[in-house]
Scaffold this motif. Sequence first.
Motif, PDB file in Angstrom:
ATOM      1  N   UNK A 183     -10.675 -13.088   8.284  1.00 37.57           N
ATOM      2  CA  UNK A 183     -10.608 -14.491   8.705  1.00 37.57           C
ATOM      3  C   UNK A 183     -11.094 -15.418   7.596  1.00 37.57           C
ATOM      4  N   UNK A 184     -12.158 -15.001   6.928  1.00 35.97           N
ATOM      5  CA  UNK A 184     -12.682 -15.827   5.841  1.00 35.97           C
ATOM      6  C   UNK A 184     -11.754 -15.779   4.631  1.00 35.97           C
ATOM      7  N   UNK A 185     -11.194 -14.600   4.309  1.00 39.10           N
ATOM      8  CA  UNK A 185     -10.327 -14.474   3.143  1.00 39.10           C
ATOM      9  C   UNK A 185      -9.074 -15.320   3.269  1.00 39.10           C
ATOM     10  N   UNK A 186      -8.577 -15.485   4.492  1.00 41.24           N
ATOM     11  CA  UNK A 186      -7.364 -16.270   4.689  1.00 41.24           C
ATOM     12  C   UNK A 186      -7.554 -17.732   4.283  1.00 41.24           C
ATOM     13  N   UNK A 193      -7.336 -15.562  -2.890  1.00 44.25           N
ATOM     14  CA  UNK A 193      -6.798 -14.474  -2.070  1.00 44.25           C
ATOM     15  C   UNK A 193      -5.346 -14.768  -1.691  1.00 44.25           C
ATOM     16  N   UNK A 194      -5.067 -16.010  -1.313  1.00 46.11           N
ATOM     17  CA  UNK A 194      -3.708 -16.384  -0.932  1.00 46.11           C
ATOM     18  C   UNK A 194      -2.759 -16.266  -2.126  1.00 46.11           C
ATOM     19  N   UNK A 195      -3.241 -16.644  -3.331  1.00 45.07           N
ATOM     20  CA  UNK A 195      -2.413 -16.529  -4.535  1.00 45.07           C
ATOM     21  C   UNK A 195      -2.103 -15.063  -4.827  1.00 45.07           C
ATOM     22  N   UNK A 196      -3.131 -14.215  -4.675  1.00 43.00           N
ATOM     23  CA  UNK A 196      -2.934 -12.781  -4.915  1.00 43.00           C
ATOM     24  C   UNK A 196      -1.938 -12.191  -3.919  1.00 43.00           C
ATOM     25  N   UNK A 243       0.364  -5.370   2.849  1.00 39.60           N
ATOM     26  CA  UNK A 243      -0.672  -5.950   1.997  1.00 39.60           C
ATOM     27  C   UNK A 243      -2.062  -5.788   2.612  1.00 39.60           C
ATOM     28  N   UNK A 244      -2.171  -5.974   3.952  1.00 40.52           N
ATOM     29  CA  UNK A 244      -3.484  -5.924   4.596  1.00 40.52           C
ATOM     30  C   UNK A 244      -4.127  -4.548   4.491  1.00 40.52           C
ATOM     31  N   UNK A 245      -3.287  -3.490   4.283  1.00 43.68           N
ATOM     32  CA  UNK A 245      -3.849  -2.142   4.221  1.00 43.68           C
ATOM     33  C   UNK A 245      -4.680  -1.909   2.967  1.00 43.68           C
ATOM     34  N   UNK A 246      -4.561  -2.786   1.965  1.00 45.06           N
ATOM     35  CA  UNK A 246      -5.366  -2.612   0.765  1.00 45.06           C
ATOM     36  C   UNK A 246      -6.857  -2.735   1.062  1.00 45.06           C
ATOM     37  N   UNK A 247      -7.183  -3.440   2.136  1.00 50.32           N
ATOM     38  CA  UNK A 247      -8.592  -3.632   2.471  1.00 50.32           C
ATOM     39  C   UNK A 247      -9.077  -2.636   3.517  1.00 50.32           C
TER      40      UNK A 247
END
Length: 387
Positions: free
Chosen positions: A25-28, A33-36, A85-89
Amino acid sequence: MVLFDDVVEVFRLAHLDVRPGVGLNALEKDQRYLDFKQKFAELFESPESGVRKLLQETSDRVRTHLALQFPDCTALEFKVEIPPFEDFLKGYTTTVDDGVATNADAKGDGMQRALMLAIIKAHADARRHDALGKAFLFFIDEAELHLHPTAQRQLKSALSSLADGVDQVFITTHSSVFLSDTHPHQVEFVVEKDDGATTVQRMTPRDRTRAVYELLGGSPTDLLLPANFLIVEGQSEATFLEIVCSRHYPEKPRIHIVAADGDDERQAQYLAAVMKAYVPLGDSPIYKTRAVLMFDAPTGPEKAARLETFLNHHPHIRDNERAHTLPTLGLEDYYPAALREQFAALKQKVKLAKMMGKSVTRESFEADMPVAFTALTKCWGLAYGAA
């Protein structure tokens, strides 16, 4: 309003499968993070992706050489599964240092459940900060599993803190600790299955006492100082009288009705156990002159002689009128005649006792079942704290 899916995204109760829902939630909101994330899409997911073009060029060259050996091969494609993409975390480990730094999945069940609860609370706090006024519902199945009583008590306190505001916590439990330790806003329900049908009813204080007793194993030595004891022969008597007390006499002292497994000899053993359990509290057992017994009518000369011998050996029970004997061989023949006729099809004793207890009026109970009413009255009169 219900965020159960979000909670599951944080962890799964059955297995320690932690998800970084709190951090996402914070990363969004982080521009880097959005650029990456955008660059990732361009590199791997776009039709113009250089990676995709390189794979296709390689496929074409390999196909040309393969066709020399297998002319029928007209197409070849190398496919690389690009993870979301979310699976990277998600490919990380959680380490807990409680004196020994260890991966969370190697810790004991108690530590794992405490960790999961902490993650839930952190997730709820983060989401609540983003959406003021939003309420949460938490559903936890048998939260007490694998926890010793002290740890259960700590968990119960932590779960209670979740409900201090607008949030609600729903717990299914078989824990006597969860029932006996109450919270100001705690509400208990009894869930029962009978002939394939499930019923849910609000638990009364008497129900709680009975449930705690049964969860502890049903031994008289597990009981904690009720006002008095009424010891009966079978579970049907205990069930019927508990319901009658709850429905018609809620103002009476809190007595505990103990079933002796349908055995008059066991009644004597239970009485001895009840008295013995509390010897350390005084020079003589504190229930010795108070506990009351209710017997079925003897089924034959042997049982009649056994009952007489027992009363002769305990004159304080006989002389103080604390032994009561039904005029029938069992409670089933002692119910009011109109109710016996109404529920004649019910043959299972405990089920019949429940229906009788829920159906009998106070007036009918006192008039048509005087021995049972007299036994209860005696037990209330001798109870600690009785007026």
